[in-house]
Design a protein around this motif. Structure first.
Motif, short mmCIF file in Angstrom:
data_model
loop_
_atom_site.label_atom_id
_atom_site.label_comp_id
_atom_site.label_asym_id
_atom_site.label_seq_id
_atom_site.Cartn_x
_atom_site.Cartn_y
_atom_site.Cartn_z
N ASP A 1 49.18 7.62 -10.29
CA ASP A 1 49.04 6.27 -10.84
C ASP A 1 48.49 5.29 -9.79
N GLU A 2 47.77 4.28 -10.30
CA GLU A 2 47.33 3.13 -9.52
C GLU A 2 46.49 3.53 -8.30
N VAL A 3 45.51 4.39 -8.56
CA VAL A 3 44.58 4.85 -7.52
C VAL A 3 43.22 4.22 -7.78
N PHE A 4 42.53 3.84 -6.70
CA PHE A 4 41.19 3.28 -6.76
C PHE A 4 40.21 4.27 -6.15
N LEU A 5 39.29 4.76 -6.98
CA LEU A 5 38.22 5.65 -6.51
C LEU A 5 36.93 4.86 -6.60
N ALA A 6 36.39 4.46 -5.47
CA ALA A 6 35.23 3.57 -5.44
C ALA A 6 33.95 4.31 -5.81
N THR A 7 32.88 3.55 -5.89
CA THR A 7 31.57 4.08 -6.27
C THR A 7 31.20 5.30 -5.43
N GLY A 8 30.77 6.36 -6.12
CA GLY A 8 30.22 7.52 -5.44
C GLY A 8 31.22 8.42 -4.73
N THR A 9 32.51 8.24 -4.97
CA THR A 9 33.47 9.14 -4.32
C THR A 9 33.40 10.52 -4.95
N ARG B 1 44.86 16.65 -4.48
CA ARG B 1 45.90 15.80 -5.06
C ARG B 1 45.90 14.47 -4.31
N ILE B 2 45.82 13.38 -5.05
CA ILE B 2 45.78 12.05 -4.47
C ILE B 2 47.03 11.30 -4.91
N GLY B 3 47.82 10.83 -3.93
CA GLY B 3 49.07 10.16 -4.21
C GLY B 3 48.87 8.74 -4.72
N GLU B 4 49.92 8.20 -5.32
CA GLU B 4 49.86 6.88 -5.95
C GLU B 4 49.51 5.79 -4.94
N HIS B 5 48.90 4.74 -5.46
CA HIS B 5 48.50 3.55 -4.70
C HIS B 5 47.50 3.86 -3.57
N SER B 6 46.74 4.94 -3.72
CA SER B 6 45.75 5.29 -2.70
C SER B 6 44.39 4.70 -3.04
N GLU B 7 43.54 4.60 -2.01
CA GLU B 7 42.16 4.13 -2.18
C GLU B 7 41.23 5.13 -1.51
N VAL B 8 40.22 5.56 -2.26
CA VAL B 8 39.15 6.38 -1.70
C VAL B 8 37.90 5.52 -1.82
N ARG B 9 37.40 5.07 -0.70
CA ARG B 9 36.36 4.04 -0.72
C ARG B 9 34.96 4.61 -0.88
N ILE B 10 33.96 3.76 -0.95
CA ILE B 10 32.60 4.10 -1.35
C ILE B 10 32.09 5.35 -0.63
N ASN B 11 31.61 6.30 -1.43
CA ASN B 11 30.98 7.54 -0.95
C ASN B 11 31.89 8.41 -0.08
N ALA B 12 33.18 8.21 -0.15
CA ALA B 12 34.11 9.07 0.59
C ALA B 12 34.36 10.36 -0.19
N VAL B 13 34.89 11.36 0.50
CA VAL B 13 35.12 12.69 -0.07
C VAL B 13 36.57 13.09 0.15
N VAL B 14 37.20 13.59 -0.92
CA VAL B 14 38.49 14.25 -0.81
C VAL B 14 38.21 15.71 -1.12
N HIS B 15 38.31 16.54 -0.09
CA HIS B 15 37.80 17.91 -0.20
C HIS B 15 38.75 18.83 -0.95
N LEU B 16 38.24 20.01 -1.18
CA LEU B 16 38.94 21.10 -1.85
C LEU B 16 40.37 21.24 -1.35
N GLU C 1 49.65 5.94 -0.93
CA GLU C 1 49.20 4.79 -0.14
C GLU C 1 48.21 5.16 0.96
N SER C 2 47.47 6.25 0.75
CA SER C 2 46.42 6.63 1.70
C SER C 2 45.17 5.80 1.46
N VAL C 3 44.37 5.65 2.52
CA VAL C 3 43.05 5.02 2.42
C VAL C 3 42.05 5.93 3.13
N VAL C 4 41.01 6.33 2.38
CA VAL C 4 39.91 7.09 2.98
C VAL C 4 38.77 6.09 3.15
#
Length: 199
Positions: A92-100, A107-122, A129-132
């Protein structure tokens, strides 16, 4: 556009809004208050996809499940334009920005942000509450966050995650890897020939 695929049809809450040029295919459940914008594709390729309530899937985003890795997106999630999610779980409440890009088994935990063009790999696990950062790569379990210029370190971690083995069931050292991969994956995708439009 909605399609029956592999005998399963999308289930869309009446309060969700789906753009006429979005594609929803197969075993997909979309919750109340969701918005799926123009050009987005949500396709269940053998495994289910579930969107909670108030999920926004923006223009030209791709959400794909596989027989091995389903997709679950929690409530109040924003999936940015041109973002790609394949076989992953988003809390819940995750922000996946443009081009992620979020890959199979991640698996992405709640309240996390993956910012523009970032990658969360295999098979990467991001705690709550992570920020990439913009353009960075999260890789491993637990996740390590690395800038793209640290390719050798990323590759060392990524190699152990075995992308071709995990996603395609093929050994990376197979001499004709791309021939086998393309033929096997192509045969799987050809199952769309029997899809039926239902809207």
């Amino acid at each position: 556009m909605q399609f029956e695929h592999l005998g399963a049809s999308p289930r869309i809450h009446p309060e969700a809004v789906i753009a006429p040029t979005a594609v929803i295919s197969g075993d997909v459940t979309i919750g109340a208050g969701c918005q799926v914008l123009h050009g987005a594709v949500i396709t269940a390729e053998g495994g289910p996809i579930t969107l909670g309530d108030n999920v926004i899937v923006m223009e030209n985003a791709l959400v794909r499940a596989t027989a091995t890795n389903s997709v679950h997106i929690g409530s109040h999630v924003l999936v940015g334009p041109m973002t790609s999610i394949s076989g992953a779980t988003i809390a819940d409440e995750v922000f996946l920005a443009t081009g992620t890009r979020v890959f199979n088994g991640a698996r992405i935990g709640e309240h996390s942000e993956v910012r523009i063009n970032a990658v969360v790999h295999l098979r990467t696990v991001l705690p709550p509450e992570s920020v990439v950062p913009i353009g960075w790569v999260a890789v491993g379990d637990p996740a390590q966050l690395l800038p793209p210029e640290r390719h050798d370190e990323i590759w060392a971690l990524q190699h152990e995650l075995d992308f071709p083995g995990y996603v395609f069931g093929l050994d990376r050292d197979t001499p004709d890897l791309m021939i086998q991969l393309a033929e096997r994956y192509g045969a799987s995708l050809a199952r769309h020939r029997d899809d039926r439009r239902i809207d």
